[in-house]
Design a protein around this motif. Structure first.
Motif, short mmCIF file in Angstrom:
data_model
loop_
_atom_site.label_atom_id
_atom_site.label_comp_id
_atom_site.label_asym_id
_atom_site.label_seq_id
_atom_site.Cartn_x
_atom_site.Cartn_y
_atom_site.Cartn_z
N LEU A 29 128.41 52.61 124.89
CA LEU A 29 129.60 52.55 125.79
C LEU A 29 130.61 53.26 125.30
CD1 LEU A 29 129.56 48.77 126.75
CD2 LEU A 29 129.09 50.63 128.28
N ILE A 87 142.67 40.92 125.89
CA ILE A 87 141.23 40.14 126.15
C ILE A 87 141.07 39.33 124.83
CG2 ILE A 87 138.77 40.59 126.26
CD1 ILE A 87 139.55 43.31 127.83
N SER A 94 142.34 43.98 138.71
CA SER A 94 143.54 43.39 137.74
C SER A 94 142.67 42.79 136.50
CB SER A 94 144.34 42.35 137.99
OG SER A 94 143.68 41.34 138.72
N TYR A 112 147.76 54.86 131.76
CA TYR A 112 147.30 54.49 132.96
C TYR A 112 148.30 53.78 133.91
CZ TYR A 112 142.89 55.67 130.77
OH TYR A 112 142.05 56.33 130.32
N ARG A 126 142.48 51.83 125.48
CA ARG A 126 143.36 51.09 126.17
C ARG A 126 143.53 49.75 124.96
NH1 ARG A 126 142.76 50.81 132.35
NH2 ARG A 126 145.07 50.53 132.05
N PRO A 185 134.72 47.44 124.58
CA PRO A 185 134.47 48.41 125.26
C PRO A 185 136.26 48.73 125.72
CG PRO A 185 132.99 46.84 125.81
CD PRO A 185 133.76 46.08 124.76
N MET A 186 136.91 47.92 125.99
CA MET A 186 138.40 48.10 126.23
C MET A 186 138.84 49.13 125.23
SD MET A 186 140.28 48.30 128.96
CE MET A 186 140.68 46.95 130.17
N CYS A 200 128.23 40.61 127.08
CA CYS A 200 128.10 41.05 128.22
C CYS A 200 126.66 41.74 128.23
CB CYS A 200 129.11 41.97 128.54
SG CYS A 200 130.59 41.13 128.63
N PRO A 213 145.75 45.91 133.91
CA PRO A 213 145.02 44.86 134.26
C PRO A 213 146.09 43.78 133.88
CG PRO A 213 144.01 45.81 132.32
CD PRO A 213 145.05 46.68 132.74
N ASP A 214 145.63 42.51 134.42
CA ASP A 214 146.70 41.13 134.07
C ASP A 214 145.51 40.07 133.93
OD1 ASP A 214 148.33 39.47 134.20
OD2 ASP A 214 148.58 39.30 136.40
N TYR A 215 145.47 39.62 132.78
CA TYR A 215 144.60 38.68 132.57
C TYR A 215 145.23 37.28 132.56
CZ TYR A 215 142.01 42.89 131.17
OH TYR A 215 141.41 43.84 130.96
N ILE A 219 134.10 35.79 128.61
CA ILE A 219 135.09 36.89 128.63
C ILE A 219 134.70 38.11 127.91
CG2 ILE A 219 137.63 37.51 128.13
CD1 ILE A 219 138.33 34.49 128.24
N CYS A 220 134.61 39.21 128.10
CA CYS A 220 134.18 40.25 127.28
C CYS A 220 134.98 40.12 125.87
CB CYS A 220 134.43 41.63 128.04
SG CYS A 220 134.22 42.97 127.15
N LEU A 253 133.14 57.95 127.52
CA LEU A 253 133.64 57.80 128.72
C LEU A 253 133.12 58.59 129.98
CD1 LEU A 253 137.38 57.15 127.83
CD2 LEU A 253 135.48 55.43 128.20
N THR A 307 137.43 50.68 122.82
CA THR A 307 136.93 52.05 122.56
C THR A 307 137.42 52.91 123.76
OG1 THR A 307 134.96 51.62 123.79
CG2 THR A 307 134.78 51.35 121.35
N ALA A 308 137.90 52.62 124.85
CA ALA A 308 138.22 53.15 125.82
C ALA A 308 139.76 53.78 125.67
CB ALA A 308 138.25 52.69 127.49
N ARG A 329 132.80 53.07 134.94
CA ARG A 329 133.72 52.91 133.83
C ARG A 329 134.97 54.07 134.05
NH1 ARG A 329 132.76 53.00 127.98
NH2 ARG A 329 134.23 51.34 127.78
#
Lengths: 610, 105
Positions: A541, A433, B75, A354, A426, A420-421, A383, A358-360, A415-416, A544, A423-424, B94
């Motif tokens: 979830l 996270i 982000s 990707y 990533r 989910p992230m 969530c 993301p930037d946490y 915060i999640c 995808l 399993t996607a 998603r």
């Protein structure tokens, strides 16, 4: 017993020899390749496990139970279990007894490794001993066992429902060649041994057959074509073996020690994942199990087809199948080999790049955590609980009734959990996270973290490092509160069917606790498929690419499974399952926390404490 | 400078004639359901990342249609999926976010 052929050789053994040498060298090459592909740490761990007596014993036991006796298949369906174990164990015994015969009667020939297979051709019976007759009897007996298995296999091809299977996997071309060879091997062996039974001796199967054949095929030269055919079919089977599903026979013997060594899949295509893919026997048990298979269009998205496409290297289909899966884990639960379909899929998703990451870094976990510090118990709704607020209300109401000093740490958003992230696919982002959330939870200063969402709970168990904090799902926590007398519950006569959420049941192995808790307050009845075989609600979830429309059929099928219990209402312990079911259910769907809260009252002492 | 309690803000004019919508079109090719968004704001109301980066799928789609840079919004997205569950149009948000993340190269 004497050697009939002085040279100990006949050209008919050549096809078998060629096939055997091919398959052995292929396996050796495969083993070396896989060992090289394993990460160094895993390789060391694997080698170490091979010299640890406890693991070695477990390996041997598992190989016998899973590969030869097919214990898991017996538990699923006796006919299916008998079919597989008769072929596997019967064939194994034929090979073992063949070797025993050679060692006992012609020990000098043991170096020729085709001898145990074609023993009856090369010997002539001179005298009959009890030992010899017993061996011959056993050989015929196990041949009969294998033949009965083959007959059942033929029946299964036309009537798989008799074996408890609605659908089976479509065989590919190599699978078909392998299958027909396997079917032909044992009848040909019977024929070949029968033609020579008057010379080599035989038992209850081969001697009468020999008598029949000699009535019209008296010439001894007739025996050769059958031995040739037997050897050729064996040879062809060995040659197609690495390219067909029968590769699962050697691969599973590698998979079991690797799994017992505690290896995990680290690369979607290499090492342990490769062993798993080759271990898939293409039996198709996962097709009926897969919640997606209610849609005819999704049948080819089951794990059996994923492993097939991975072997073929069909990237388009691999992506499609990996993305579609709900990751409910049922295919793994029913698989007798234990192929980790969900794990392989997640790592295949992780192969993708990707461009936008993301930037946490701007999220200050500690500050959020401090804002809700103070309680000994922290409640993390997650969530999904925020979307089904009644669950959060019920859990906190129960905590209050029990007089627990708690803080709802994500009442106003948090915060999640990161699952989910994860399993996607990533994985790095999910790790980030997780780190943020760890900071947050540590900053609350709580010693117990109560979670009401199984998705979060699984993530907390598998990926979080919170050494001083006990993470519990609310079900065992409330059970403990009742046991300690902090909560008093009343029993009601309403009948509930309990739906095992995938992440709580198959994911965290909590099957009995929710049932025990529920039966303290209501009557419980079981769905048709329950516990490890519970049907995913379709809302997961994990997928995808499944659309809402495609999911509807799955949810309805899962509801039908629950309606089977004739219960008045449905109980579950996952906010996502509840939200999904509520959309289509014809009866109330409630979370366990809600049900218990309706029937719970505070202990008087607790009230004074507050 | 004297504080009047209000100030002149930067112009918020969006010139739709000049806005580049290539990225939006690219996204719609991958996730056609993006076109069905009716900007109801259910996703904005539930978004976990909203408090960190102002994220919401509605804003992302709107921004793309206006040719704005939506990367700062995305982000903090944690892909938690609440927006997918509440979307009345059944948009697979998603997948939309993943497709969009992939398209920035």
């Amino acid at each position: 017993m004497i050697d009939r052929i002085p040279s100990g050789f006949h050209p008919f053994v050549l096809p078998f020899l060629a096939g055997m040498i091919f398959v052995l060298s292929y396996c050796v090459y495969g083993i070396i390749k896989i060992l090289v592909q394993l990460p160094g740490e895993d390789r060391r761990r694997f080698y170490l496990s091979l010299v640890t007596p406890k693991t070695v014993l477990k390996n041997i036991r598992d190989i016998f139970c899973d590969c030869l006796f097919h214990v898991k298949l017996w538990k699923r369906n006796r006919l299916l279990g008998y079919m597989h174990s008769s072929i596997a164990f019967g064939w194994f015994m034929l090979i073992v007894l063949g070797h025993v015969e050679v060692i006992l009667f012609l020990p000098h020939r043991i170096r020729l490794f085709y001898y145990p297979i074609f023993f009856n051709y090369f010997v002539a019976e001179t005298d009959s001993t009890i030992q010899g007759s017993l061996l011959f009897f056993l050989m015929d007996f196990f041949l009969l066992v294998v033949l009965s298995g083959i007959v059942l296999a033929m029946v299964k091809r036309v009537r798989s429902r008799l074996f408890g299977m609605r659908r089976t996997a479509r065989p590919s071309l190599t699978n078909q060649i392998g299958l027909y060879c396997l079917w032909a091997i044992f009848p040909l062996r019977l024929l070949a041994e029968s033609f020579t039974a008057h010379i080599s001796g035989g038992s209850f199967l081969t001697v009468p057959a020999n008598w029949v054949f000699r009535q019209f095929l008296g010439n001894d030269l007739n025996m050769l074509p059958t031995w040739w055919a037997y050897s050729i079919v064996l040879g062809v089977f060995m040659v197609v073996l690495p390219f067909s599903r029968y590769m699962h026979i050697p691969a599973e013997m590698m998979l079991i020690p690797m799994r017992n060594a505690g290896l995990k899949i680290r690369n979607a295509r290499k090492g342990f994942a490769r062993v798993q893919v080759y271990s898939c026997p293409n039996c198709g048990v996962c097709i009926d199990a897969c919640p997606m298979s209610v849609n005819k269009a999704n049948i080819k998205d089951c794990t059996v087809y994923l492993t097939r496409q991975l072997r073929r290297g069909n990237e388009r289909r691999i992506t499609e199948i990996s993305d579609k899966c709900l990751l409910c884990g049922k295919c793994q639960a029913v698989c007798q080999v234990g192929v980790d379909g969900p794990g392989i899929r997640i790592l295949n998703r992780a192969e993708r790049n990707y461009a936008l990451k993301p930037d946490y870094s701007s999220i200050d976990g500690t500050a959020i955590g401090r804002a809700s510090a103070g309680g000994r118990v922290a409640y993390y709704g997650g969530c999904m609980t925020q979307l089904v607020p009644s669950i959060g209300r019920s859990v906190t109401s129960l905590l209050e009734k029990a007089g627990i000093d708690y803080r709802w740490i994500d009442r106003d958003g948090g915060i999640c959990c990161g699952r989910p992230m994860w399993t996607a696919g990533r994985l790095k982002e999910a790790e980030e996270i997780v780190r943020k959330n760890e900071e947050l939870i540590r900053a609350t200063g709580a010693v117990t973290l109560v979670v009401s969402c199984p998705i979060c709970y699984r993530m907390f168990r598998e990926s979080y490092h919170l050494p001083d904090i006990e993470v519990v799902h609310y079900v065992p926590y409330i059970q403990a509160l009742i046991a300690e007398g902090k909560l008093q519950v009343e029993h009601d006569d309403i009948c509930y069917a309990y739906h095992d959420p995938c992440e709580l049941g198959r994911g965290c192995q909590l099957y009995e606790e929710p049932r025990q808790l529920l039966s303290q307050v209501v009557r419980l009845s079981e769905a048709e498929k329950n516990r490890a075989e519970s049907v995913c609600c379709g809302g997961s979830l994990g997928s995808l690419s499944l659309s809402f429309a495609q999911r509807e059929n799955m949810t309805r099928a899962a509801l039908e499974n629950l309606y089977h219990s004739k219960a008045d209402a449905i109980a579950t312990a996952c906010p996502l399952c509840q939200a999904t079911f509520s959309r289509y259910a014809d009866r109330p769907v409630r979370d366990i926390a809600e049900i218990v809260d309706l029937h719970a009252k505070a202990n008087k002492q607790n009230k004074q404490a507050i | 400078m004297m504080d009047f309690g209000f100030k002149l803000s930067k112009s918020a004019t969006i010139d739709l004639d000049r806005a580049g919508t290539e990225r939006y079109e690219k996204l719609c090719a991958l996730s056609p359901d993006a076109r069905t968004c009716m900007a109801c704001g259910s996703c904005s109301a539930t978004c976990t990342a909203a408090s960190f980066s102002g994220m919401s799928v509605r804003k992302v789609i709107l921004g793309l249609q206006r040719g704005q840079d939506v990367r700062p919004l995305l982000s903090a997205c944690m892909l938690c999926g609440k927006c997918t569950l509440v979307c009345p149009r059944g948009i697979n948000t998603r997948r939309l976010i993943l497709n969009l993340s992939k398209s920035y190269d």
